[in-house]
Design a protein around this motif. Structure first.
Motif, PDB file in Angstrom:
ATOM      1  N   GLN A   1      35.709  44.533  38.787  1.00 20.78           N
ATOM      2  CA  GLN A   1      35.805  43.528  39.839  1.00 20.78           C
ATOM      3  C   GLN A   1      35.846  42.116  39.249  1.00 20.78           C
ATOM      4  O   GLN A   1      36.626  41.267  39.698  1.00 20.78           O
ATOM      5  N   LYS A   2      35.019  41.855  38.250  1.00 21.07           N
ATOM      6  CA  LYS A   2      35.049  40.539  37.596  1.00 21.07           C
ATOM      7  C   LYS A   2      36.404  40.264  36.967  1.00 21.07           C
ATOM      8  O   LYS A   2      36.918  39.132  37.026  1.00 21.07           O
ATOM      9  N   LEU A   3      36.986  41.284  36.350  1.00 18.34           N
ATOM     10  CA  LEU A   3      38.294  41.129  35.713  1.00 18.34           C
ATOM     11  C   LEU A   3      39.367  40.809  36.748  1.00 18.34           C
ATOM     12  O   LEU A   3      40.228  39.945  36.526  1.00 18.34           O
ATOM     13  N   ILE A   4      39.320  41.475  37.896  1.00 23.43           N
ATOM     14  CA  ILE A   4      40.309  41.219  38.950  1.00 23.43           C
ATOM     15  C   ILE A   4      40.116  39.826  39.536  1.00 23.43           C
ATOM     16  O   ILE A   4      41.097  39.127  39.855  1.00 23.43           O
ATOM     17  N   GLU A   5      38.872  39.377  39.663  1.00 18.41           N
ATOM     18  CA  GLU A   5      38.607  38.044  40.207  1.00 18.41           C
ATOM     19  C   GLU A   5      39.141  36.929  39.307  1.00 18.41           C
ATOM     20  O   GLU A   5      39.365  35.806  39.768  1.00 18.41           O
ATOM     21  N   LYS A   6      39.340  37.218  38.026  1.00 18.09           N
ATOM     22  CA  LYS A   6      39.856  36.203  37.098  1.00 18.09           C
ATOM     23  C   LYS A   6      41.373  36.047  37.165  1.00 18.09           C
ATOM     24  O   LYS A   6      41.934  35.173  36.491  1.00 18.09           O
ATOM     25  N   ILE A   7      42.044  36.876  37.945  1.00 16.87           N
ATOM     26  CA  ILE A   7      43.506  36.802  38.043  1.00 16.87           C
ATOM     27  C   ILE A   7      43.910  35.492  38.718  1.00 16.87           C
ATOM     28  O   ILE A   7      43.405  35.140  39.782  1.00 16.87           O
ATOM     29  N   ARG A   8      44.818  34.787  38.096  1.00 21.00           N
ATOM     30  CA  ARG A   8      45.347  33.532  38.637  1.00 21.00           C
ATOM     31  C   ARG A   8      46.868  33.539  38.558  1.00 21.00           C
ATOM     32  O   ARG A   8      47.434  33.994  37.567  1.00 21.00           O
ATOM     33  N   ILE A   9      47.515  33.046  39.608  1.00 19.09           N
ATOM     34  CA  ILE A   9      48.964  32.870  39.620  1.00 19.09           C
ATOM     35  C   ILE A   9      49.226  31.420  39.998  1.00 19.09           C
ATOM     36  O   ILE A   9      49.176  31.044  41.164  1.00 19.09           O
ATOM     37  N   GLY A  10      49.462  30.598  38.976  1.00 13.64           N
ATOM     38  CA  GLY A  10      49.611  29.173  39.207  1.00 13.64           C
ATOM     39  C   GLY A  10      48.296  28.576  39.645  1.00 13.64           C
ATOM     40  O   GLY A  10      47.269  28.707  38.975  1.00 13.64           O
ATOM     41  N   SER A  11      48.307  27.911  40.787  1.00 13.29           N
ATOM     42  CA  SER A  11      47.071  27.331  41.319  1.00 13.29           C
ATOM     43  C   SER A  11      46.321  28.291  42.231  1.00 13.29           C
ATOM     44  O   SER A  11      45.215  27.985  42.683  1.00 13.29           O
ATOM     45  N   TRP A  12      46.939  29.470  42.465  1.00 12.20           N
ATOM     46  CA  TRP A  12      46.297  30.454  43.345  1.00 12.20           C
ATOM     47  C   TRP A  12      45.285  31.278  42.574  1.00 12.20           C
ATOM     48  O   TRP A  12      45.574  31.792  41.496  1.00 12.20           O
ATOM     49  N   LYS A  13      44.084  31.420  43.135  1.00 14.40           N
ATOM     50  CA  LYS A  13      43.020  32.202  42.526  1.00 14.40           C
ATOM     51  C   LYS A  13      42.706  33.408  43.399  1.00 14.40           C
ATOM     52  O   LYS A  13      42.709  33.306  44.628  1.00 14.40           O
ATOM     53  N   MET A  14      42.447  34.524  42.743  1.00 16.81           N
ATOM     54  CA  MET A  14      42.154  35.761  43.467  1.00 16.81           C
ATOM     55  C   MET A  14      40.893  35.609  44.311  1.00 16.81           C
ATOM     56  O   MET A  14      39.813  35.357  43.780  1.00 16.81           O
ATOM     57  N   PRO A  15      40.993  35.748  45.641  1.00 24.90           N
ATOM     58  CA  PRO A  15      39.784  35.692  46.486  1.00 24.90           C
ATOM     59  C   PRO A  15      38.858  36.871  46.209  1.00 24.90           C
ATOM     60  O   PRO A  15      39.311  37.969  45.864  1.00 24.90           O
ATOM     61  N   ARG A  16      37.585  36.648  46.403  1.00 25.83           N
ATOM     62  CA  ARG A  16      36.612  37.701  46.134  1.00 25.83           C
ATOM     63  C   ARG A  16      36.822  38.902  47.053  1.00 25.83           C
ATOM     64  O   ARG A  16      36.687  40.054  46.626  1.00 25.83           O
TER      65      ARG A  16
ATOM     66  N   ILE B   1      39.554  40.086  48.396  1.00 19.14           N
ATOM     67  CA  ILE B   1      40.690  40.912  47.955  1.00 19.14           C
ATOM     68  C   ILE B   1      40.331  41.656  46.679  1.00 19.14           C
ATOM     69  O   ILE B   1      40.722  42.819  46.490  1.00 19.14           O
ATOM     70  N   ALA B   2      39.570  41.012  45.781  1.00 24.33           N
ATOM     71  CA  ALA B   2      39.141  41.675  44.543  1.00 24.33           C
ATOM     72  C   ALA B   2      38.260  42.885  44.860  1.00 24.33           C
ATOM     73  O   ALA B   2      38.382  43.936  44.220  1.00 24.33           O
ATOM     74  N   VAL B   3      37.390  42.730  45.862  1.00 26.99           N
ATOM     75  CA  VAL B   3      36.543  43.856  46.265  1.00 26.99           C
ATOM     76  C   VAL B   3      37.394  45.004  46.797  1.00 26.99           C
ATOM     77  O   VAL B   3      37.186  46.176  46.441  1.00 26.99           O
ATOM     78  N   ILE B   4      38.359  44.692  47.650  1.00 30.97           N
ATOM     79  CA  ILE B   4      39.217  45.736  48.231  1.00 30.97           C
ATOM     80  C   ILE B   4      40.036  46.426  47.152  1.00 30.97           C
ATOM     81  O   ILE B   4      40.161  47.663  47.138  1.00 30.97           O
ATOM     82  N   LEU B   5      40.585  45.659  46.212  1.00 28.37           N
ATOM     83  CA  LEU B   5      41.368  46.252  45.131  1.00 28.37           C
ATOM     84  C   LEU B   5      40.497  47.140  44.242  1.00 28.37           C
ATOM     85  O   LEU B   5      40.907  48.241  43.853  1.00 28.37           O
ATOM     86  N   THR B   6      39.299  46.656  43.913  1.00 24.41           N
ATOM     87  CA  THR B   6      38.388  47.449  43.077  1.00 24.41           C
ATOM     88  C   THR B   6      38.020  48.760  43.762  1.00 24.41           C
ATOM     89  O   THR B   6      38.058  49.836  43.150  1.00 24.41           O
ATOM     90  N   PHE B   7      37.684  48.677  45.031  1.00 20.29           N
ATOM     91  CA  PHE B   7      37.298  49.878  45.778  1.00 20.29           C
ATOM     92  C   PHE B   7      38.475  50.837  45.923  1.00 20.29           C
ATOM     93  O   PHE B   7      38.309  52.060  45.819  1.00 20.29           O
ATOM     94  N   THR B   8      39.673  50.294  46.148  1.00 21.62           N
ATOM     95  CA  THR B   8      40.860  51.140  46.284  1.00 21.62           C
ATOM     96  C   THR B   8      41.169  51.864  44.978  1.00 21.62           C
ATOM     97  O   THR B   8      41.466  53.073  44.982  1.00 21.62           O
ATOM     98  N   LEU B   9      41.116  51.148  43.861  1.00 17.68           N
ATOM     99  CA  LEU B   9      41.358  51.778  42.559  1.00 17.68           C
ATOM    100  C   LEU B   9      40.324  52.868  42.285  1.00 17.68           C
ATOM    101  O   LEU B   9      40.643  53.935  41.736  1.00 17.68           O
ATOM    102  N   PHE B  10      39.064  52.606  42.667  1.00 15.13           N
ATOM    103  CA  PHE B  10      38.012  53.610  42.472  1.00 15.13           C
ATOM    104  C   PHE B  10      38.297  54.865  43.285  1.00 15.13           C
ATOM    105  O   PHE B  10      38.194  55.991  42.771  1.00 15.13           O
ATOM    106  N   MET B  11      38.658  54.706  44.560  1.00 20.09           N
ATOM    107  CA  MET B  11      38.935  55.860  45.408  1.00 20.09           C
ATOM    108  C   MET B  11      40.143  56.637  44.911  1.00 20.09           C
ATOM    109  O   MET B  11      40.157  57.882  44.940  1.00 20.09           O
ATOM    110  N   VAL B  12      41.172  55.945  44.436  1.00 20.71           N
ATOM    111  CA  VAL B  12      42.352  56.627  43.882  1.00 20.71           C
ATOM    112  C   VAL B  12      41.959  57.434  42.644  1.00 20.71           C
ATOM    113  O   VAL B  12      42.398  58.587  42.470  1.00 20.71           O
ATOM    114  N   ALA B  13      41.120  56.835  41.777  1.00 20.38           N
ATOM    115  CA  ALA B  13      40.674  57.543  40.569  1.00 20.38           C
ATOM    116  C   ALA B  13      39.839  58.772  40.933  1.00 20.38           C
ATOM    117  O   ALA B  13      39.992  59.839  40.327  1.00 20.38           O
ATOM    118  N   VAL B  14      38.953  58.633  41.941  1.00 18.51           N
ATOM    119  CA  VAL B  14      38.115  59.763  42.351  1.00 18.51           C
ATOM    120  C   VAL B  14      38.964  60.883  42.933  1.00 18.51           C
ATOM    121  O   VAL B  14      38.816  62.066  42.569  1.00 18.51           O
TER     122      VAL B  14
END
Length: 381
Positions: free
Chosen positions: A62-77, A79-92
């Motif tokens: 989750q910390k790694l995903i939160e560090k994602i930046r595209i220009g001046s846009w920063k990954m909101p927390r 969305i990072a939570v949703i992405l982390t949880f989604t990746l976890f469920m896919v892996a499980v």
């Protein structure tokens, strides 16, 4: 009555502790009170424990995903939570679809081939008795003794297996409840973890709020490094042992590798517990495989102990190996395997809190000494 205030405080706290201990002793004597509490704690504790373990496994991602930046846009927390949880469920789900059928098939094959495994062990022991070096020991062991001993242990194994299968329905029910509740608890842990320490600070005086934040962050880092490191170690040991078992020709490689990986979570003694089933299977197939298992275990544990463990966990715990062994011995006798798993991080947490409180007390004493010295100097001047 008391010569100084320290003895007065000591007497007061001694009476308080004795009163609390007496109250707990009386309460524990009433089964009708303790049984519902024990059931409630047992029902809630396991999902919370599993959710907490998974939370600290996923927190670095989750910390790694939160560090994602595209220009001046920063990954909101959020969305990072949703992405982390989604990746976890896919892996499980992917792991359940791939590895669970393999392991269940190997368990079924192992139960089916159990009689032949017993016969192989009997033949191996008979051949061992006929060895010249064994005869020099002058031990009176007959074929009937071997047959009876192996049959006795085999029947014990069957009874244990039958008892395990009998309790499968209850275990399946508990697993289903956990499978439904753990993801929900995990999601809220990921999304609301940043609110925990600020909420906790409200229960302490304002002059202690910063100390609570510092101690909380230190505990969080300690637990995160330990649990995420243990999870990666389990995956590494499980996969490498499974591949190694396959290379030396051992059957049931995924089941045996899974056991070796899970057992590795127990420090020091876990690797030996995890490899024991593989030793039994090797004896029933070909005793020469024991050499391959010993070499494989030495290589895997050497890589794990010298490379992976220092890189992931390092000195975050700072616990002497003898202390760990004593903790495992006590926890294993009191609470079984679960106790052996949780005793080390719980001890690390308690140790961190106590050391921080001692350090804080030393700082307070130094500040009081400086303040008193300053007041003395001002009076003299």
């Amino acid at each position: 009555m008391f010569p100084n205030d320290k003895l007065k405080q000591l007497f007061f706290w001694t009476i308080e502790l004795l009163a609390v201990a007496s109250l707990l002793f009386i309460v524990f004597r009433f089964d009708f009170l303790m049984k519902p509490i024990a059931v409630f704690v047992g029902t809630v504790f396991i999902p919370l424990l599993v959710s907490g373990f998974l939370y600290y496994c996923l927190k670095p991602l989750q910390k790694l995903i939160e560090k994602i930046r595209i220009g001046s846009w920063k990954m909101p927390r959020s969305i990072a939570v949703i992405l982390t949880f989604t990746l976890f469920m896919v892996a499980v789900i992917g792991s359940l679809m791939i590895f669970v059928p393999l392991i269940l098939n190997e368990i079924s094959n192992l139960i089916t081939s159990l009689p032949s495994v017993v016969n192989h062990i009997q033949d191996y022991v008979k051949d061992l008795i006929e060895e010249p070096w064994f005869k020099k020991l002058n031990l009176s062991v007959s074929d009937d003794d071997v047959r009876n001993a192996v049959s006795q242990y085999a029947s014990s194994f069957v009874r244990i297996t039958a008892g395990t299968l009998t309790g499968f329905v209850g275990a399946a029910t508990s697993f289903t409840i956990g499978a439904l509740t753990v993801p929900i608890i995990l999601f809220y842990m990921l999304s609301d973890s940043n609110r925990f320490l600020p909420a906790l600070q409200k229960f302490f005086p304002k002059n202690r709020a910063e100390d609570v934040m510092v101690l909380g962050k230190e505990l969080d880092r300690t637990i995160e490094r330990y649990i995420s490191g243990q999870a990666i170690q389990m995956l590494f040991v499980g996969f490498t042992m499974s591949i190694g078992f396959g290379m030396i020709g051992l059957p049931y490689i995924w089941l045996l590798g899974f056991i070796a990986g899970v057992a590795n979570i127990v420090p020091y003694v876990g690797p030996f517990i995890g490899v024991f089933p593989a030793v039994l299977v090797a004896v029933s197939v070909n005793w020469k495989m024991l050499i391959g298992i010993a070499v494989l275990m030495a290589i895997v544990q050497q890589v794990n102990g010298s490379i992976i463990y220092p890189a992931l966990i390092g000195k975050s715990l700072r616990i002497h190996p003898l202390t760990v062994m004593l903790l495992l011995l006590a926890a294993g006798n009191l609470w079984g395997m679960i106790g052996m798993i949780v005793v080390v991080p719980f001890y690390a947490i308690a140790r961190t809190i106590i050391l921080y409180m001692i350090k804080l007390r030393q700082v307070q004493r130094h500040e009081e000494t400086v303040s008193n010295l300053t007041k003395t100097i001002e009076k003299d001047s």
